[in-house]
Design a protein around this motif. Structure first.
Motif, mmCIF file in Angstrom:
data_model
loop_
_atom_site.group_PDB
_atom_site.id
_atom_site.type_symbol
_atom_site.label_atom_id
_atom_site.label_comp_id
_atom_site.label_asym_id
_atom_site.label_seq_id
_atom_site.Cartn_x
_atom_site.Cartn_y
_atom_site.Cartn_z
ATOM 1 N N GLU A 68 -10.653 -24.309 -49.589
ATOM 2 C CA GLU A 68 -11.095 -23.718 -51.168
ATOM 3 C C GLU A 68 -12.359 -22.677 -51.030
ATOM 4 O O GLU A 68 -12.729 -22.361 -51.806
ATOM 5 C CB GLU A 68 -11.496 -25.226 -51.808
ATOM 6 C CG GLU A 68 -10.285 -26.094 -52.431
ATOM 7 C CD GLU A 68 -9.702 -25.163 -53.332
ATOM 8 O OE1 GLU A 68 -10.450 -25.262 -54.632
ATOM 9 O OE2 GLU A 68 -8.588 -24.868 -53.590
ATOM 10 N N THR A 409 -0.216 -17.266 -50.544
ATOM 11 C CA THR A 409 -1.683 -17.410 -50.676
ATOM 12 C C THR A 409 -1.931 -18.788 -50.963
ATOM 13 O O THR A 409 -1.232 -19.542 -51.163
ATOM 14 C CB THR A 409 -1.957 -16.336 -51.917
ATOM 15 O OG1 THR A 409 -1.626 -16.864 -53.069
ATOM 16 C CG2 THR A 409 -1.580 -14.968 -51.539
ATOM 17 N N TRP A 410 -3.233 -18.952 -50.933
ATOM 18 C CA TRP A 410 -3.818 -20.160 -51.281
ATOM 19 C C TRP A 410 -3.579 -20.566 -52.601
ATOM 20 O O TRP A 410 -3.068 -21.891 -53.040
ATOM 21 C CB TRP A 410 -5.159 -20.217 -50.873
ATOM 22 C CG TRP A 410 -5.971 -21.811 -51.433
ATOM 23 C CD1 TRP A 410 -6.892 -21.962 -52.256
ATOM 24 C CD2 TRP A 410 -5.736 -22.915 -50.686
ATOM 25 N NE1 TRP A 410 -7.135 -23.224 -52.352
ATOM 26 C CE2 TRP A 410 -6.515 -23.759 -51.227
ATOM 27 C CE3 TRP A 410 -4.791 -23.196 -49.753
ATOM 28 C CZ2 TRP A 410 -6.380 -25.157 -50.843
ATOM 29 C CZ3 TRP A 410 -4.818 -24.611 -49.395
ATOM 30 C CH2 TRP A 410 -5.507 -25.464 -49.833
ATOM 31 N N ASP A 411 -3.351 -19.902 -53.478
ATOM 32 C CA ASP A 411 -3.131 -20.017 -55.165
ATOM 33 C C ASP A 411 -1.688 -20.340 -55.024
ATOM 34 O O ASP A 411 -1.108 -21.300 -55.727
ATOM 35 C CB ASP A 411 -3.713 -18.926 -55.975
ATOM 36 C CG ASP A 411 -4.924 -18.794 -56.277
ATOM 37 O OD1 ASP A 411 -5.758 -19.879 -55.945
ATOM 38 O OD2 ASP A 411 -5.247 -17.650 -56.620
ATOM 39 N N LYS A 414 -1.105 -23.811 -54.015
ATOM 40 C CA LYS A 414 -1.352 -24.978 -54.930
ATOM 41 C C LYS A 414 -0.295 -25.132 -56.043
ATOM 42 O O LYS A 414 0.025 -26.064 -56.293
ATOM 43 C CB LYS A 414 -2.740 -24.436 -55.604
ATOM 44 C CG LYS A 414 -3.826 -24.628 -54.599
ATOM 45 C CD LYS A 414 -5.139 -24.827 -55.271
ATOM 46 C CE LYS A 414 -5.698 -23.495 -55.769
ATOM 47 N NZ LYS A 414 -7.329 -23.354 -55.965
ATOM 48 N N ARG A 415 0.603 -23.861 -56.101
ATOM 49 C CA ARG A 415 1.617 -23.968 -57.254
ATOM 50 C C ARG A 415 2.923 -24.684 -56.398
ATOM 51 O O ARG A 415 3.542 -25.723 -57.194
ATOM 52 C CB ARG A 415 2.061 -22.496 -57.449
ATOM 53 C CG ARG A 415 1.398 -21.661 -58.714
ATOM 54 C CD ARG A 415 1.959 -20.705 -59.148
ATOM 55 N NE ARG A 415 2.106 -19.442 -58.087
ATOM 56 C CZ ARG A 415 0.702 -18.541 -57.871
ATOM 57 N NH1 ARG A 415 -0.261 -18.622 -58.582
ATOM 58 N NH2 ARG A 415 0.807 -17.796 -56.985
ATOM 59 N N SER A 444 5.922 -20.289 -54.590
ATOM 60 C CA SER A 444 4.533 -19.864 -54.279
ATOM 61 C C SER A 444 4.183 -18.488 -55.112
ATOM 62 O O SER A 444 2.977 -18.359 -55.505
ATOM 63 C CB SER A 444 4.293 -19.566 -52.802
ATOM 64 O OG SER A 444 4.468 -20.963 -52.024
#
Length: 447
Positions: A68, A409-411, A414-415, A444
């Motif tokens: 994060e 990606t990191w986002d 999270k999806r 993603s």
């Protein structure tokens, strides 16, 4: 350090994430991109830990917190050496840390090892953990199975083989894994350790978990429950060894429990041949009885036992794979290094290139040991900052776009994470893993 420092970490498992965390905390001007060939982070925590290990998987909570950080960026589905070359990374980063870990089975050179029905434990782990790059079918047809090894991976493999599928349905296993295990006719799983109970490599927690299934009886065979002075010294000096030995002795002395499946633990038995042929596959395992030599090691006695099994899983350790265009020692499965600084074939330092984790020190130790390992590598990198060539550009994502790489990606993670949790909710499960790579990428990358 006044100037910005841009570092690439290759591998998004614990070793790579710990290195990024330590580096960004030690150097306020540092930013880190963690690249991984998988679309998801966490490496062996996601794809190498048995699904019925929720306590170990809680490590993900700490790793999630690290990722994060606004100075750490996850870039997944990028294959180092294919989608991006080492020399290309030199344009975008001051330094690169290799943290690719180990996910290959260590070889065992005995007759019959290549027969149908002889498997690598790491391959089986990848199957039941829903790794996107392995076949989704597994031939679970044996009623009696041998597992070779006395470490945590051997324990995981044996436990998953012995448990009923319904016991694992509450975990995150994909549906194809549940269906495969549900068809398994297994009645007996035999675990063979070459050395004695005093040299067992399983942790006490993992050992106890073998006995937690209501459907599996753990049987410790008294033959092989022997100790020499070397064994006793280990028991006296290491609390974890003493705990394991106490557990084994209690199990060895207890009355039969008459459960539908049995998990047998055999000590001082070294595999010497997998029996069978190409047409019928595995039909048996031959072991040689060992004897302790006084110092905790063993030697063969010349006495052999043939075991009636129809499948053999070797779980004698992991091994790293060679990395594109990098020096590699195939015997140890490691990159040559000096305190984390990568060395070429002549023993000279490769400027700007570092290693950490199992690719650096070999597949030994527990997950927590990688923190100390990463700290050493990061300290070497920071000591070299003045000699590092500054990056020419920070447009690595543009480079991947131009190459047509569908990176995640990191986002995006999270999806996907939320999607898997949503899949599990109607069934009272924490998540159900999405397995196909293209589905993970599509979820993603949704806008």
């Amino acid at each position: 350090m006044d100037r910005p420092l841009r570092v690439a970490v290759i591998g998004a498992g614990p070793a790579g994430i710990y290195a990024a965390d330590i580096l960004t905390k030690a150097a306020p001007n540092a930013t880190v991109d963690i690249l991984d060939r998988l679309p998801t982070p966490y490496g062996l925590i996601r794809y190498g830990v048995a699904p019925d290990h929720p306590r170990i998987k809680e490590i993900i909570t700490a790793l999630h917190h690290v990722l994060e950080s606004p100075r750490i960026r996850f870039i997944g589905n990028v294959d180092y050496g294919v989608d991006v070359k080492p020399e290309e990374l030199d344009r975008f980063y001051d330094a690169t840390i290799i943290a690719t870990g180990a996910d290959k089975d260590r070889e065992l050179d005995i007759p019959g090892i290549d027969l149908p029905g002889s498997f690598g434990g790491a391959d089986f782990v990848s199957w039941y953990d829903g790794h996107p790059d392995v076949p989704r079918e597994w031939p679970l047809t044996a009623t009696k199975v041998a597992v070779l090894g006395a470490g945590n991976v051997a324990a995981d493999v044996a436990r998953v083989l012995a448990k009923t599928a319904d016991e694992l349905l509450v975990t995150e296993i994909p549906d194809n894994v549940y269906q495969g295990l549900r068809q398994s006719p297994v009645t007996d799983v035999h675990v063979f350790s070459r050395r004695g109970p005093g040299q067992i490599k399983i942790t006490p927690m993992e050992l106890r978990e073998l006995d937690e299934s209501p459907n599996v009886e753990v049987i410790v065979h008294p033959e092989g429950m022997e100790f020499d002075e070397g064994s006793l010294e280990l028991i006296r000096s290491k609390r974890s060894v003493k705990m394991c030995v106490d557990i084994l002795q209690n199990w060895c002395a207890r009355d039969p429990r008459d459960k539908q499946r049995r998990l047998h633990l055999h000590f001082l038995q070294a595999p010497v041949e997998i029996q069978g042929d190409v047409e019928t596959g595995v039909t048996g395992l031959r072991t040689e009885t060992q004897e302790l030599t006084g110092d905790g090691w063993v030697r063969g006695t010349g006495e052999f036992i043939d075991w009636d099994v129809q499948a053999v899983y070797r779980a004698i350790g992991y091994l790293s794979k060679p990395i594109a265009d990098l020096p590699f020692d195939p015997a140890t499965g490691t990159i040559p290094h000096e305190a984390g600084r990568v060395l070429d074939l002549d023993g000279e330092r490769v400027p700007g290139l570092y290693a950490t984790g199992w690719i650096k020190r070999g597949p030994v130790g527990l997950i927590g040991h990688t923190k100390k390992d990463a700290a050493e590598t990061v300290a070497s990198l920071l000591a070299d900052v003045d000699q590092l060539r500054p990056a020419e550009s920070d447009d690595v994502l543009g480079h991947l776009d131009r190459r047509g790489v569908g990176y995640t990606t990191w986002d995006g993670w999270k999806r996907l994470d939320a999607h898997e949790i949503e899949l599990g909710t109607p069934h009272g499960r924490k998540r159900v893993k999405v397995v196909p790579r293209h589905e993970m990428i599509e979820i993603s990358r949704r806008a």
